[in-house]
Design a protein around this motif. Structure first.
Motif, short mmCIF file in Angstrom:
data_model
loop_
_atom_site.label_atom_id
_atom_site.label_comp_id
_atom_site.label_asym_id
_atom_site.label_seq_id
_atom_site.Cartn_x
_atom_site.Cartn_y
_atom_site.Cartn_z
N SER B 105 0.86 -1.18 0.00
CA SER B 105 0.00 0.00 0.00
C SER B 105 0.89 1.23 0.00
CB SER B 105 -0.91 -0.03 1.23
OG SER B 105 -0.17 -0.47 2.35
N VAL B 106 0.92 1.91 -1.14
CA VAL B 106 1.83 3.04 -1.33
C VAL B 106 1.06 4.33 -1.21
CG1 VAL B 106 3.62 3.96 -2.82
CG2 VAL B 106 2.92 1.58 -3.08
N LEU B 107 1.52 5.21 -0.31
CA LEU B 107 0.88 6.51 -0.14
C LEU B 107 1.80 7.58 -0.73
CD1 LEU B 107 -1.59 7.96 1.12
CD2 LEU B 107 -0.18 8.32 3.16
N LEU B 108 1.25 8.36 -1.64
CA LEU B 108 2.01 9.45 -2.25
C LEU B 108 1.53 10.76 -1.63
CD1 LEU B 108 2.47 7.05 -4.14
CD2 LEU B 108 2.40 8.61 -6.07
N VAL B 109 2.40 11.41 -0.88
CA VAL B 109 2.01 12.59 -0.11
C VAL B 109 2.61 13.84 -0.72
CG1 VAL B 109 1.92 13.61 2.19
CG2 VAL B 109 2.06 11.12 1.95
N GLY B 110 1.75 14.76 -1.14
CA GLY B 110 2.24 15.98 -1.78
C GLY B 110 1.67 17.21 -1.12
N GLY B 111 2.46 18.29 -1.13
CA GLY B 111 1.99 19.55 -0.59
C GLY B 111 2.23 20.67 -1.58
N GLY B 112 1.18 21.49 -1.85
CA GLY B 112 1.33 22.63 -2.74
C GLY B 112 1.78 22.19 -4.12
N VAL B 113 2.74 22.95 -4.68
CA VAL B 113 3.21 22.63 -6.03
C VAL B 113 4.09 21.37 -6.01
CG1 VAL B 113 5.34 24.02 -5.99
CG2 VAL B 113 4.05 23.76 -8.13
N GLY B 114 4.45 20.92 -4.80
CA GLY B 114 5.24 19.70 -4.64
C GLY B 114 4.51 18.44 -5.05
N VAL B 115 3.23 18.55 -5.38
CA VAL B 115 2.51 17.37 -5.87
C VAL B 115 3.04 16.93 -7.23
CG1 VAL B 115 0.42 18.01 -4.61
CG2 VAL B 115 0.64 18.66 -7.02
#
Lengths: 302, 252
Positions: B105-115
Motif C-alpha cells: 500500500s503506497v501513499l504518495l504525499v504531496g503539498g502545494g506545487v510539490g505534488v
C-alpha cells in the motif's frame, strides 16, 4: 587552419580553453553533453591532502549576472583522487588534466604535489592560494606577497612540471602578488578567483550563505577580471591564464586581447554545459574569419 | 523544447507542456527526476531553474511541468505562450524507487506545487500494477492542483489548511494516515516532509522524500546543493533529489 595551441611553461595546450576548477567536476559530469577532448584541458576540483566536507548548506545564492558560493573545497582528498578518479579520467581524456591543489598550510601543498608528481598524465598543477571560503590557508596565502612567495617557493622545489599559481582579486595589488609568484619560479599565474561578496535575505534578516560571505563569480565579475589580467600581463614575463565570467567567444577574446595566453570557463558551465567546447570552436572560427595564422597574433594587443 | 500548451491554474500556477523541437523524448525518464530550464534573456535569473517532471508522456512526446510563480524565473515560465522555446536539460537526478511488492500500500504525499512529481510516479505505479493512494495538501481549495489527473491513477485524499476542500488541517493529520501503509513517497515544503518522515520513522514505513536545495549546475559538479547524509555532504541534484529518509540526518 590557424594555430590555436599555446604554451604554459613546459605545458602545451592544443587550444587556449580550459575549464575552471570547481565548476566542471572531474569532466565526467559533462561527458555525456560534450566532447571533453575538444578542450585544451580541464582543471579538476580543488584537491587537498585530507578529505574535506566543505561548508554547511546553504552554499549558494544567485545574484545579478552571477552567483555567490561558499562550497569550501569539499573533496575526498588527494589519495582518493589518485586511486579512484585519476585512472579513469587519464584513460578517457586526451586533453590535459590539471589538478587544482588546495592547502591549509605550506606543508599540505607540498605533500599533495609530491603525491601527484609521479602521475604522468598530470603535467601541470594550479595551486589555489585564493579560495575565499576556507578559514585556514586558502586566500590567506594569496593576499600577501610574502605568503604567495612562500607557497610558490616550497611547491617549486617539489614540482618539476608546469606550475600555475591561482591568484585572488581580493588584494590591493594583484600585480605585486603575480610578480612575487613569478620571482619564485611559477610558470604561470591564473586570475581571477572569486571576489569576496555577501548577500542578505531581507525577509529573514539574515545572510543567504551559511558562511555569511562567499565568492562572487559569473559575468558580474568579468570587467574586474579583464582589467586585472591586462595589468598583470603587462607586468610579468610568464603566461597569464585569464578567467572570470567568460560566457562566450567574445568574452574569451577580451581576455586574450588583454594579454591572456589561455582562458578558463567557470560559472558559465552551469548554464550551458557545452560552452567550453563552443568557445574553443568559436576561437578557431574567429581566427579564420579574421585571417589570423596564430591566436597569439591578438594576444595583448590592447 | 517548445511550449505546446499552457494551462493557468488559480492565480499563480501553470501547467506547461513541452515537446522536443526535433526527435523524441529521451528514454527512461524516472518519476522524481527533474529538468533544468534556462530562462532566456534575463540577467537576474542567471542560473537555470530546476523543475520536477510532472509527467513524461511518451505517447504525445511531451513533458509536463507544474510551475508556481515564486520569483522572476518561474514568473517568466508561468507567463509563457504556446510556441515559446526553452533550452531544457533533462532528465537529471535520481528519482523515486518502486516499492518491493506490488501488493504494497503506497501513499504518495504531496503539498502545494510539490505534488508535481507524484503524478508521474502515480501513473508509473498504476501501470505497473501497484495501487497508489494520494494524499494531497494545500493552503486552500484553489491551491489544489491537477486533482482530476491524480484521480486517474488512484484514490485522492485532500486536506486544506482553511478547510475549503477535503479535511481541514495539515495533510499529516489526514485520516488516510490511519490506514495501513507500507511505503510513502513525499514531495512538498520541508516542514511537511519532515513531519511525514517523522510519521514514517515512528511506524517503520519505508519513506522517500524529494528535496529542493538551491542548485546551480544540476549535474553534480559545483557541489552547491549538498545535503548532509549518512554518506556525508552529497549533491541533491545528482544523488537526489529523492532520498530515503534513513539516508538523511534530519532531526525528526
Amino acid at each position: 587552419m590557424a594555430n590555436l595551441s599555446v604554451n604554459i611553461g613546459p605545458l602545451r595546450l592544443q587550444n587556449p580553453v580550459l575549464t575552471a576548477s570547481g565548476t566542471f567536476g572531474y569532466g565526467e559530469e559533462f561527458e555525456d553533453l560534450m566532447d571533453i577532448n575538444s578542450l585544451g584541458g580541464i582543471i579538476v576540483k580543488g584537491t587537498s591532502l585530507h578529505p574535506r566536507q566543505g561548508n554547511p548548506a546553504p552554499r549558494m545564492v544567485e545574484t545579478p549576472s552571477g552567483m555567490l558560493n561558499a562550497v569550501g573545497l569539499q573533496n575526498k582528498g588527494v589519495d582518493h583522487f589518485i586511486e579512484h578518479i585519476y585512472p579513469r579520467i587519464a584513460k578517457k581524456y586526451t586533453s590535459e588534466i590539471i589538478v587544482n591543489v588546495a592547502g591549509s598550510c605550506v606543508s599540505d601543498y607540498v605533500e599533495v604535489c609530491e603525491k601527484l608528481a609521479p602521475l604522468d598524465r598530470i603535467r601541470a598543477i594550479e595551486v589555489n592560494i585564493s579560495c575565499p571560503n576556507v578559514k585556514q590557508g586558502g586566500m590567506a596565502f594569496g593576499t600577501t606577497c610574502e605568503g604567495a612567495a612562500e607557497v610558490t617557493k616550497a611547491v617549486r622545489q617539489k614540482w618539476p612540471k608546469a606550475l600555475i599559481m591561482k591568484l585572488s582579486p581580493n588584494v590591493t595589488s594583484i600585480v605585486d602578488i603575480a610578480k612575487a609568484a613569478e620571482a619564485e619560479g611559477a610558470d604561470s599565474v591564473s586570475l581571477i578567483n572569486t571576489l569576496m561578496g555577501m548577500a542578505i535575505d531581507v525577509k529573514r534578516r539574515r545572510p543567504y550563505l551559511s558562511t555569511i560571505t562567499g565568492g562572487l563569480s559569473g559575468p558580474a565579475v568579468r570587467p574586474v577580471a579583464v582589467r586585472m589580467v591586462w595589468q598583470v600581463a603587462k607586468a610579468v614575463g610568464i603566461p597569464v591564464i585569464g578567467l572570470g565570467g567568460i560566457a562566450s567567444t567574445d568574452d574569451a577574446l577580451q581576455f586574450i586581447m588583454a594579454g591572456a595566453t589561455a582562458i578558463q570557463i567557470g560559472t558559465a558551465n552551469f548554464i550551458n554545459p557545452r560552452i567550453s567546447q563552443e568557445v574553443a570552436a568559436g576561437l578557431e572560427q574567429y581566427c579564420q574569419e579574421n585571417g589570423l595564422n596564430d591566436i597569439s597574433e591578438i594576444r595583448g594587443i590592447v | 523544447m517548445r511550449v505546446v500548451s499552457i494551462g493557468h491554474i488559480a492565480d499563480s500556477y501553470a501547467l506547461i507542456k513541452l515537446s522536443p523541437l526535433s526527435g523524441s523524448l529521451p528514454e527512461g525518464i524516472q518519476p522524481g527526476q527533474f529538468a533544468q530550464i534556462e530562462i532566456p534573456d534575463s540577467k537576474s535569473t542567471f542560473l537555470r531553474r530546476p523543475i520536477s517532471i510532472c509527467m513524461a508522456d511518451y505517447d504525445a512526446d511531451q513533458i509536463w511541468l507544474l510551475v508556481r510563480n515564486a520569483g522572476q524565473g518561474t514568473s517568466h515560465m508561468v507567463n509563457s505562450s504556446v510556441g515559446d522555446i526553452y533550452n531544457v536539460l533533462l532528465p537529471l537526478g535520481h528519482g523515486f524507487s518502486l516499492p518491493s511488492k506490488q501488493g504494497d500500500s503506497v501513499l504518495l504525499v504531496g503539498g502545494g506545487v510539490g505534488v508535481a512529481p507524484l503524478l508521474y510516479f502515480g501513473k508509473v505505479l498504476f501501470e505497473q500494477g501497484y495501487k497508489p493512494v494520494f494524499a494531497l495538501g494545500a493552503r486552500s481549495a484553489k491551491d489544489l492542483l491537477l486533482l482530476d489527473e491524480f484521480k486517474k491513477y488512484g484514490p485522492v485524499h485532500v486536506s486544506t489548511e482553511d478547510g475549503s476542500a477535503g479535511e481541514k488541517g495539515l495533510i499529516t493529520c489526514n485520516s488516510v494516515f490511519a490506514s495501513e501503509i507500507s511505503d510513502i513517497a513525499c514531495c512538498g515544503p520541508t516542514p511537511m516532509m519532515k513531519a511525514v518522515a517523522g510519521i514514517a520513522a515512528s511506524r517503520g514505513i519505508n519513506c522517500e522524500v524529494s528535496l529542493e536545495n538551491m542548485m546551480a549546475c544540476g549535474l553534480g559538479a559545483c557541489l552547491c546543493c549538498v545535503e548532509d547524509t549518512a554518506d556525508g555532504n552529497v549533491c541533491v541534484c545528482k544523488n537526489g533529489p529523492v532520498f530515503n529518509i534513513n539516508q538523511l540526518k534530519w532531526q525528526i
